[in-house]
Design a protein around this motif. Structure first.
Motif, short mmCIF file in Angstrom:
data_model
loop_
_atom_site.label_atom_id
_atom_site.label_comp_id
_atom_site.label_asym_id
_atom_site.label_seq_id
_atom_site.Cartn_x
_atom_site.Cartn_y
_atom_site.Cartn_z
N ILE A 1 -32.68 33.48 1.41
CA ILE A 1 -31.58 33.12 0.53
C ILE A 1 -30.32 33.08 1.40
CG2 ILE A 1 -30.28 33.76 -1.53
CD1 ILE A 1 -32.91 35.23 -2.44
N LEU A 2 -29.85 31.87 1.69
CA LEU A 2 -28.81 31.64 2.69
C LEU A 2 -27.42 32.12 2.30
CD1 LEU A 2 -29.61 28.03 3.93
CD2 LEU A 2 -29.91 30.16 5.18
N THR A 3 -26.98 31.77 1.11
CA THR A 3 -25.59 32.01 0.74
C THR A 3 -25.45 33.30 -0.06
OG1 THR A 3 -25.89 30.64 -1.22
CG2 THR A 3 -25.03 29.56 0.75
N PRO A 4 -24.29 33.94 -0.01
CA PRO A 4 -24.09 35.19 -0.75
C PRO A 4 -24.34 35.05 -2.26
CG PRO A 4 -22.29 34.83 0.79
CD PRO A 4 -23.12 33.59 0.81
N PHE B 1 -38.91 38.87 -5.04
CA PHE B 1 -37.69 38.92 -4.26
C PHE B 1 -37.66 40.24 -3.52
CE2 PHE B 1 -37.05 36.13 -7.81
CZ PHE B 1 -36.51 35.00 -7.21
N THR B 2 -37.36 40.19 -2.20
CA THR B 2 -37.40 41.40 -1.37
C THR B 2 -36.10 41.58 -0.62
OG1 THR B 2 -38.41 40.16 0.45
CG2 THR B 2 -39.90 41.28 -1.06
N PHE B 3 -35.86 42.79 -0.20
CA PHE B 3 -34.74 43.22 0.65
C PHE B 3 -33.39 42.93 -0.01
CE2 PHE B 3 -38.19 42.10 3.61
CZ PHE B 3 -38.49 43.39 4.05
N LYS B 4 -32.70 43.99 -0.30
CA LYS B 4 -31.36 43.87 -0.89
C LYS B 4 -30.34 43.47 0.16
CE LYS B 4 -31.37 46.63 -4.97
NZ LYS B 4 -30.77 45.76 -5.92
N LYS B 5 -29.37 42.67 -0.28
CA LYS B 5 -28.26 42.31 0.60
C LYS B 5 -27.34 43.52 0.70
CE LYS B 5 -28.32 37.44 -0.51
NZ LYS B 5 -27.65 36.34 -1.17
N LYS B 6 -26.67 43.64 1.84
CA LYS B 6 -25.74 44.77 2.04
C LYS B 6 -24.38 44.45 1.52
CE LYS B 6 -28.41 46.36 5.79
NZ LYS B 6 -28.71 47.56 6.34
N GLY C 1 -26.45 32.88 -3.64
CA GLY C 1 -27.84 32.54 -3.89
C GLY C 1 -28.13 31.10 -4.26
N TYR C 2 -27.18 30.20 -3.97
CA TYR C 2 -27.40 28.80 -4.31
C TYR C 2 -28.43 28.12 -3.40
CZ TYR C 2 -23.42 28.83 -7.48
OH TYR C 2 -22.58 29.10 -8.52
N HIS C 3 -28.42 28.42 -2.11
CA HIS C 3 -29.25 27.72 -1.14
C HIS C 3 -30.33 28.64 -0.56
CE1 HIS C 3 -26.36 24.41 -1.11
NE2 HIS C 3 -25.42 25.35 -1.09
N GLU C 4 -31.54 28.08 -0.44
CA GLU C 4 -32.66 28.79 0.19
C GLU C 4 -33.35 27.83 1.16
OE1 GLU C 4 -35.32 31.07 -2.44
OE2 GLU C 4 -34.07 30.35 -4.08
N VAL C 5 -33.79 28.36 2.29
CA VAL C 5 -34.54 27.57 3.25
C VAL C 5 -35.66 28.43 3.82
CG1 VAL C 5 -33.07 28.11 5.25
CG2 VAL C 5 -34.33 25.95 5.18
N GLY C 6 -36.79 27.82 4.11
CA GLY C 6 -37.91 28.61 4.62
C GLY C 6 -39.11 27.75 4.97
N ALA C 7 -40.30 28.33 4.79
CA ALA C 7 -41.55 27.67 5.18
C ALA C 7 -42.52 27.69 4.01
CB ALA C 7 -42.16 28.38 6.37
N ARG C 8 -43.37 26.68 3.98
CA ARG C 8 -44.41 26.56 2.95
C ARG C 8 -45.75 26.39 3.64
NH1 ARG C 8 -45.81 21.55 -0.87
NH2 ARG C 8 -45.94 20.66 1.19
N LEU C 9 -46.77 27.09 3.14
CA LEU C 9 -48.14 26.97 3.62
C LEU C 9 -49.03 26.70 2.42
CD1 LEU C 9 -50.20 27.18 5.94
CD2 LEU C 9 -50.36 29.62 5.43
N ASP D 1 -28.48 39.22 -5.23
CA ASP D 1 -28.76 40.59 -4.78
C ASP D 1 -29.83 40.68 -3.69
OD1 ASP D 1 -26.94 41.56 -6.56
OD2 ASP D 1 -28.41 42.22 -8.04
N LYS D 2 -30.61 39.63 -3.48
CA LYS D 2 -31.78 39.70 -2.61
C LYS D 2 -31.64 38.79 -1.39
CE LYS D 2 -33.95 42.32 -5.57
NZ LYS D 2 -34.29 43.68 -5.34
N LEU D 3 -32.46 39.07 -0.36
CA LEU D 3 -32.44 38.28 0.88
C LEU D 3 -33.57 37.26 0.98
CD1 LEU D 3 -31.58 40.93 3.62
CD2 LEU D 3 -30.18 39.02 2.87
N ASN D 4 -34.75 37.59 0.41
CA ASN D 4 -35.93 36.73 0.56
C ASN D 4 -36.59 36.44 -0.77
OD1 ASN D 4 -36.18 36.66 3.55
ND2 ASN D 4 -36.40 38.86 3.28
N GLU D 5 -37.19 35.25 -0.87
CA GLU D 5 -38.02 34.90 -2.02
C GLU D 5 -39.39 34.52 -1.51
OE1 GLU D 5 -38.39 31.81 -5.79
OE2 GLU D 5 -36.58 31.77 -4.56
N TRP D 6 -40.42 35.16 -2.05
CA TRP D 6 -41.82 34.85 -1.75
C TRP D 6 -42.42 34.29 -3.02
CZ3 TRP D 6 -43.61 36.21 3.17
CH2 TRP D 6 -42.77 37.05 3.90
#
Length: 177
Positions: A58-61, A172-177, A63-71, A28-33
């Motif tokens: 969250i790459l796939t509809p 988790f932020t921003f709902k997928k359309k 929600g299996y794959h996620e890619v991003g940045a770590r600090l 249901d979501k687009l981003n994971e923080w």
């Protein structure tokens, strides 16, 4: 120490009981923080403070794959001598096993470039982890992760290996359309 463990165990049990009733899957979501904080004190050696933040798309509809940045902020305070700190920045990837369930297992990997005082003796860092996300409400999760990390020493310095258990939260932020 035992009191802290009891509190943590109670929190984990409550998260497992409440979580299935209120869970929203990753699909249901687009981003994971995600955020983790840890402090380790080693007798007669010193202490380490680690503050870790990740943003992942969250790459796939499903929600299996996620890619991003770590600090990551890392501070090492030896019992004797001066302290050193570092910022570690780089890419992160996560694979979720059951993103449509109230609890999902995952594996994650990250690579980071090291800067700051520690950057004089360490070039890069990599991290691998396996864990679980317990969804709480419609936009949060509690994360439990076993990790293995390696700080790769600069020329003339040894690598440093570490492993442990990391507990954190995900928003988790921003709902997928």
């Amino acid at each position: 120490m035992l009191q802290r463990f009891r509190g943590l165990a109670l929190f984990a049990v409550l998260a497992c009981v409440v979580s299935p009733a209120l869970a929203t899957p990753l699909e249901d979501k687009l981003n994971e923080w995600s955020f983790d904080v840890s402090w380790t004190d080693v007798d007669d050696v010193g202490s380490t403070t680690n503050i870790d933040g990740r943003w992942q798309w969250i790459l796939t509809p499903k929600g299996y794959h996620e890619v991003g940045a770590r600090l990551t902020y890392l501070k090492i305070d030896p019992d004797f001598g001066s302290s050193s700190d570092a910022m570690i920045f780089g890419p992160v990837y996560t694979f979720n096993w059951f993103p449509d369930k109230p609890v999902t297992g995952y594996v994650t990997g990250a690579f980071g470039f090291v800067s700051g005082d520690l950057g004089d003796v360490v070039d890069d860092e990599w991290s691998l982890g396996v864990g679980a996300k317990l969804f709480v409400g419609d936009s949060a999760a509690v994360r439990f992760e076993y990790f293995v990390e390696k700080l790769m020493g600069a020329e003339g310095f040894d690598d440093q290996d570490s492993n442990g258990i990391r507990i954190g939260i995900s928003i988790f932020t921003f709902k997928k359309k």
